[in-house]
Design an enzyme around this catalytic site. Structure first.
Site, mmCIF file in Angstrom:
data_model
loop_
_atom_site.group_PDB
_atom_site.id
_atom_site.type_symbol
_atom_site.label_atom_id
_atom_site.label_comp_id
_atom_site.label_asym_id
_atom_site.label_seq_id
_atom_site.Cartn_x
_atom_site.Cartn_y
_atom_site.Cartn_z
ATOM 1 N N SER A 102 -0.523 -23.272 13.791
ATOM 2 C CA SER A 102 0.344 -24.374 14.171
ATOM 3 C C SER A 102 1.798 -24.095 13.772
ATOM 4 O O SER A 102 2.385 -23.132 14.260
ATOM 5 C CB SER A 102 -0.224 -25.665 13.556
ATOM 6 O OG SER A 102 0.391 -26.795 14.089
ATOM 7 N N ASP A 152 -5.489 -29.329 23.725
ATOM 8 C CA ASP A 152 -4.696 -29.491 22.496
ATOM 9 C C ASP A 152 -3.515 -30.425 22.796
ATOM 10 O O ASP A 152 -2.638 -30.078 23.590
ATOM 11 C CB ASP A 152 -4.210 -28.099 22.051
ATOM 12 C CG ASP A 152 -3.492 -28.130 20.713
ATOM 13 O OD1 ASP A 152 -2.926 -29.189 20.355
ATOM 14 O OD2 ASP A 152 -3.484 -27.088 20.028
ATOM 15 N N HIS A 183 -6.450 -29.546 18.631
ATOM 16 C CA HIS A 183 -5.550 -28.716 17.819
ATOM 17 C C HIS A 183 -6.291 -28.045 16.646
ATOM 18 O O HIS A 183 -5.694 -27.343 15.851
ATOM 19 C CB HIS A 183 -4.408 -29.609 17.296
ATOM 20 C CG HIS A 183 -3.213 -28.855 16.801
ATOM 21 N ND1 HIS A 183 -2.518 -27.946 17.574
ATOM 22 C CD2 HIS A 183 -2.574 -28.872 15.596
ATOM 23 C CE1 HIS A 183 -1.509 -27.440 16.858
ATOM 24 N NE2 HIS A 183 -1.525 -27.985 15.663
HETATM 25 C C1 MLT Z 1 5.449 -27.628 14.993
HETATM 26 O O1 MLT Z 1 6.145 -28.574 14.691
HETATM 27 O O2 MLT Z 1 5.623 -26.484 14.593
HETATM 28 C C2 MLT Z 1 4.332 -27.919 15.928
HETATM 29 O O3 MLT Z 1 4.549 -29.128 16.547
HETATM 30 C C3 MLT Z 1 3.007 -27.901 15.282
HETATM 31 C C4 MLT Z 1 2.938 -28.738 14.048
HETATM 32 O O4 MLT Z 1 2.617 -29.921 14.113
HETATM 33 O O5 MLT Z 1 3.165 -28.204 12.991
#
Ligand code: MLT
Length: 201
Positions: A102, A152, A183
């Site tokens: 992520s 996702d 996710h």
């Molecule tokens: C981010 O902010 O890098 C992406 O949206 C994934 C997350 O929630 O960290």
């Protein structure tokens, strides 16, 4: 940067750079490193940005909308930290494989987008396109695994498809593994990444 370094049994293996998701820390992904390569050295880093107390690797303006200036700054900081860590711990700077989930996958993607030779390869679990409209460095010979979810809600499938084509156009070889569990990082996705890693390293 806050981190843990665990020296591996086999110094010829890549050093695994572990990059957690939002709200995680440098300890979260250590079991994952063990599954991917139990003999490798592991450098696991904590993101320095706090969002409501949750560590991240760079700021965002809203979900899925990144603060580009901060992203560029933090990417440089991580890139330079890798130089320092390689010196300090005596591992090969040119033999680092990032494994990110992520937000961690997004900063790993950003290293690939901004620097040649920062990473030897990368496993990106549920990444997005870190930045659009820039020229990428030459990534030929860099293998990348993308684990993505058809459903996702945070990283829509098109993000993974776009990321694959941007990396491929820069010369990287990219494999996408699709799951259907939103996710989440599932066991089957991790096993697919482990198999991919064994084929490439
Ligand atoms: C981010 O902010 O890098 C992406 O949206 C994934 C997350 O929630 O960290």
């Amino acid at each position: 940067m806050k981190h843990v370094f665990n020296e591996g049994k086999d110094k010829t293996r890549p050093t695994l750079l572990m990059l957690h998701g939002t709200g995680g820390n440098e300890f979260d992904l250590l079991p994952l490193a063990e599954l991917i390569d139990e003999d490798a050295s592991v450098l696991s880093v904590r993101g320095e940005v706090l969002e409501n107390g949750m560590p991240r690797f760079f700021r965002r303006l809203a979900e899925g909308i990144f603060d580009e200036e901060d992203l560029v700054f933090r990417t440089k900081q991580l890139h330079e930290f890798l130089d320092e860590a390689a010196n300090q711990y005596g591992f090969a700077r040119n033999n680092i494989v990032a494994i990110g989930y992520s937000n961690g996958a997004n900063i790993a993607g950003s290293l690939l987008f901004h620097y040649d030779h920062s990473l030897k390869g990368a496993i990106l679990h549920h990444p997005m396109v870190p930045r659009r409209g820039i020229d990428l460095p030459n990534l030929s010979g860099v293998p990348v695994f993308i684990g993505a979810g058809q459903n996702d809600p945070i990283c829509p499938p098109q993000e993974s498809i776009d990321l694959q084509s941007l990396l491929k156009n820069a010369g990287a070889s990219v494999e996408i593994h699709w799951e259907n569990h939103g996710h989440s990082l599932t066991q089957t996705e991790v096993m697919a990444a482990a198999k991919w890693y064994k084929n490439h390293f």
